[in-house]
Design a protein around this motif. Structure first.
Motif, PDB file in Angstrom:
ATOM      1  N   ASN A  38      -5.146   0.643  -1.045  1.00 27.03           N
ATOM      2  CA  ASN A  38      -4.664   1.942  -1.503  1.00 27.03           C
ATOM      3  C   ASN A  38      -5.600   3.052  -1.032  1.00 27.03           C
ATOM      4  O   ASN A  38      -6.815   2.957  -1.191  1.00 27.03           O
ATOM      5  CB  ASN A  38      -4.592   1.940  -3.045  1.00 27.03           C
ATOM      6  N   THR A  39      -5.030   4.106  -0.460  1.00 26.10           N
ATOM      7  CA  THR A  39      -5.849   5.207   0.071  1.00 26.10           C
ATOM      8  C   THR A  39      -6.054   6.337  -0.928  1.00 26.10           C
ATOM      9  O   THR A  39      -6.876   7.218  -0.703  1.00 26.10           O
ATOM     10  CB  THR A  39      -5.207   5.807   1.332  1.00 26.10           C
ATOM     11  N   GLY A  40      -5.271   6.352  -2.004  1.00 20.48           N
ATOM     12  CA  GLY A  40      -5.354   7.443  -2.965  1.00 20.48           C
ATOM     13  C   GLY A  40      -4.397   8.574  -2.663  1.00 20.48           C
ATOM     14  O   GLY A  40      -4.296   9.528  -3.440  1.00 20.48           O
ATOM     15  N   LEU A  41      -3.684   8.476  -1.527  1.00 17.89           N
ATOM     16  CA  LEU A  41      -2.705   9.505  -1.163  1.00 17.89           C
ATOM     17  C   LEU A  41      -1.328   8.898  -0.890  1.00 17.89           C
ATOM     18  O   LEU A  41      -0.509   9.497  -0.199  1.00 17.89           O
ATOM     19  CB  LEU A  41      -3.168  10.289   0.070  1.00 17.89           C
ATOM     20  N   GLU A  42      -1.087   7.718  -1.411  1.00 18.26           N
ATOM     21  CA  GLU A  42       0.213   7.070  -1.220  1.00 18.26           C
ATOM     22  C   GLU A  42       1.238   7.717  -2.156  1.00 18.26           C
ATOM     23  O   GLU A  42       0.916   8.167  -3.255  1.00 18.26           O
ATOM     24  CB  GLU A  42       0.119   5.573  -1.549  1.00 18.26           C
ATOM     25  N   ASP A  43       2.478   7.726  -1.717  1.00 15.50           N
ATOM     26  CA  ASP A  43       3.551   8.204  -2.579  1.00 15.50           C
ATOM     27  C   ASP A  43       3.660   7.291  -3.787  1.00 15.50           C
ATOM     28  O   ASP A  43       3.543   6.068  -3.682  1.00 15.50           O
ATOM     29  CB  ASP A  43       4.868   8.211  -1.803  1.00 15.50           C
ATOM     30  N   GLU A  44       3.869   7.849  -4.953  1.00 14.32           N
ATOM     31  CA  GLU A  44       3.965   7.055  -6.181  1.00 14.32           C
ATOM     32  C   GLU A  44       5.070   6.007  -6.083  1.00 14.32           C
ATOM     33  O   GLU A  44       4.929   4.886  -6.606  1.00 14.32           O
ATOM     34  CB  GLU A  44       4.212   7.959  -7.393  1.00 14.32           C
ATOM     35  N   GLN A  45       6.157   6.330  -5.402  1.00 17.77           N
ATOM     36  CA  GLN A  45       7.240   5.360  -5.252  1.00 17.77           C
ATOM     37  C   GLN A  45       6.798   4.134  -4.450  1.00 17.77           C
ATOM     38  O   GLN A  45       7.300   3.021  -4.661  1.00 17.77           O
ATOM     39  CB  GLN A  45       8.459   6.011  -4.591  1.00 17.77           C
ATOM     40  N   THR A  46       5.848   4.317  -3.548  1.00 14.50           N
ATOM     41  CA  THR A  46       5.288   3.192  -2.801  1.00 14.50           C
ATOM     42  C   THR A  46       4.579   2.232  -3.744  1.00 14.50           C
ATOM     43  O   THR A  46       4.758   1.013  -3.671  1.00 14.50           O
ATOM     44  CB  THR A  46       4.305   3.693  -1.729  1.00 14.50           C
ATOM     45  N   LEU A  47       3.779   2.792  -4.630  1.00 11.24           N
ATOM     46  CA  LEU A  47       3.040   1.956  -5.581  1.00 11.24           C
ATOM     47  C   LEU A  47       3.992   1.227  -6.525  1.00 11.24           C
ATOM     48  O   LEU A  47       3.805   0.041  -6.828  1.00 11.24           O
ATOM     49  CB  LEU A  47       2.046   2.810  -6.375  1.00 11.24           C
ATOM     50  N   ILE A  61      -0.565 -10.062  -5.474  1.00 11.96           N
ATOM     51  CA  ILE A  61      -1.201  -9.133  -4.536  1.00 11.96           C
ATOM     52  C   ILE A  61      -2.529  -8.632  -5.101  1.00 11.96           C
ATOM     53  O   ILE A  61      -2.619  -8.230  -6.254  1.00 11.96           O
ATOM     54  CB  ILE A  61      -0.287  -7.929  -4.240  1.00 11.96           C
ATOM     55  N   THR A  62      -3.557  -8.686  -4.266  1.00 13.01           N
ATOM     56  CA  THR A  62      -4.848  -8.093  -4.622  1.00 13.01           C
ATOM     57  C   THR A  62      -4.865  -6.652  -4.134  1.00 13.01           C
ATOM     58  O   THR A  62      -4.676  -6.391  -2.942  1.00 13.01           O
ATOM     59  CB  THR A  62      -6.012  -8.868  -3.975  1.00 13.01           C
ATOM     60  N   TRP A  63      -5.073  -5.726  -5.067  1.00 12.17           N
ATOM     61  CA  TRP A  63      -5.155  -4.307  -4.719  1.00 12.17           C
ATOM     62  C   TRP A  63      -6.624  -3.946  -4.503  1.00 12.17           C
ATOM     63  O   TRP A  63      -7.464  -4.190  -5.382  1.00 12.17           O
ATOM     64  CB  TRP A  63      -4.593  -3.446  -5.849  1.00 12.17           C
ATOM     65  N   VAL A  64      -6.929  -3.370  -3.347  1.00 14.13           N
ATOM     66  CA  VAL A  64      -8.303  -2.939  -3.084  1.00 14.13           C
ATOM     67  C   VAL A  64      -8.301  -1.456  -2.707  1.00 14.13           C
ATOM     68  O   VAL A  64      -7.281  -0.900  -2.285  1.00 14.13           O
ATOM     69  CB  VAL A  64      -8.967  -3.762  -1.954  1.00 14.13           C
ATOM     70  N   GLU A  65      -9.453  -0.845  -2.868  1.00 15.45           N
ATOM     71  CA  GLU A  65      -9.668   0.541  -2.442  1.00 15.45           C
ATOM     72  C   GLU A  65     -10.997   0.623  -1.725  1.00 15.45           C
ATOM     73  O   GLU A  65     -11.916  -0.166  -2.001  1.00 15.45           O
ATOM     74  CB  GLU A  65      -9.653   1.487  -3.645  1.00 15.45           C
ATOM     75  N   LEU A 114     -10.091   3.129   5.287  1.00 19.20           N
ATOM     76  CA  LEU A 114      -9.428   3.000   3.985  1.00 19.20           C
ATOM     77  C   LEU A 114      -8.424   1.858   3.922  1.00 19.20           C
ATOM     78  O   LEU A 114      -7.933   1.537   2.832  1.00 19.20           O
ATOM     79  CB  LEU A 114      -8.737   4.318   3.626  1.00 19.20           C
ATOM     80  N   LYS A 115      -8.123   1.252   5.060  1.00 19.42           N
ATOM     81  CA  LYS A 115      -7.205   0.116   5.093  1.00 19.42           C
ATOM     82  C   LYS A 115      -7.900  -1.140   5.613  1.00 19.42           C
ATOM     83  O   LYS A 115      -8.103  -2.107   4.889  1.00 19.42           O
ATOM     84  CB  LYS A 115      -5.982   0.444   5.981  1.00 19.42           C
ATOM     85  N   ILE A 116      -8.286  -1.122   6.892  1.00 21.06           N
ATOM     86  CA  ILE A 116      -8.795  -2.332   7.546  1.00 21.06           C
ATOM     87  C   ILE A 116     -10.128  -2.786   6.960  1.00 21.06           C
ATOM     88  O   ILE A 116     -10.283  -3.954   6.569  1.00 21.06           O
ATOM     89  CB  ILE A 116      -8.924  -2.101   9.063  1.00 21.06           C
ATOM     90  N   ASN A 117     -11.102  -1.885   6.896  1.00 25.18           N
ATOM     91  CA  ASN A 117     -12.430  -2.286   6.428  1.00 25.18           C
ATOM     92  C   ASN A 117     -12.453  -2.764   4.970  1.00 25.18           C
ATOM     93  O   ASN A 117     -13.112  -3.760   4.667  1.00 25.18           O
ATOM     94  CB  ASN A 117     -13.439  -1.156   6.643  1.00 25.18           C
TER      95      ASN A 117
END
Length: 231
Positions: A38-47, A61-65, A114-117
């Motif tokens: 999660n980048t913190g700027l995703e559309d709420e509908q995505t989440l 699913i493991t959620w990471v930031e 914010l995604k790969i690393n």
């Protein structure tokens, strides 16, 4: 013995379709680890969509930031979160901007940091080494398939396991109660610079305030990262 395979989930229809099909058809061959960054700027509908897919199909699913280092050049680590606690105010993105600057076509570091690393950091933290990663690129997107996929430990299930194009994905979700409730032009990250000018204009007409975050970032961090003279 099952082979380990970690699956990169974006929160969109394509990667969700991939995740569902993998779980339903390949669980007898692979030990899956589904991961969403999660980048913190995703559309709420995505989440909301991702969480529903997770619950319905038991993907676990493991959620990471991203845990962004204040030192440039130090790879971003990870923090584990969940649907309820996931960042929604851009905090993580701002941390990244302060170090690397505002991402653009020349410096697309948002995906890297914010995604790969963060996903790589998590995988290492659980002791997985050199396992393959499943990427949600479809059969009609062959131009996006890397030439060194095997060396990079990447596989493309929607190309090689169960070939699917965009229409296949749309047809699968059409009429189902758990479809992503977003028009196609919006995508996951609302104001992503990768969008076409046409899509950006539509987004501005939809909700001009959605661009307030980056307007503020330009004022506060316009000379950060690659935008600083000499960097």
């Amino acid at each position: 013995k099952l082979r380990k395979l970690w699956v990169s989930m974006s929160g969109g229809r394509t990667s969700s379709y991939m995740g569902i099909k993998l779980k339903e058809e390949y669980s007898d061959r692979y030990d899956f680890k589904f991961i969403y960054a999660n980048t913190g700027l995703e559309d709420e509908q995505t989440l909301i969509f991702l969480n529903e897919i997770d619950c319905r199909f038991d993907l676990n699913i493991t959620w990471v930031e991203g845990d962004v280092s204040s030192k440039k050049g130090v790879s971003t680590g990870h923090k584990i979160t969940n649907f309820q606690d996931a960042c929604r105010d851009g905090r993580i993105f701002e941390d990244m901007i302060k170090v690397y600057g505002i991402p653009n076509q020349a410096y697309p570091h948002c995906t890297r940091e914010l995604k790969i690393n963060p996903m790589n950091s998590y995988i290492k933290s659980i002791g997985w080494k050199n396992e393959f990663r499943a990427i949600g690129i479809r059969a009609d997107e062959m131009n996006r398939v890397g030439t060194g996929a095997a060396a990079d430990r990447k596989i493309y299930p929607l190309v090689d396991f169960f070939p699917a194009d965009k229409q296949d994905v749309l047809d699968y979700f059409k009429g189902r109660p758990y479809d992503l409730k977003l028009p196609e032009y919006r995508g996951n990250c609302v104001t992503c610079w990768k969008k076409s000018d046409t899509k950006i204009i539509r987004l501005i007409n939809d909700d001009p305030k959605s661009f307030d975050f980056f307007a503020q970032m330009e004022k506060e961090n316009g000379l950060a990262g690659h935008n600083v003279d000499g960097n």
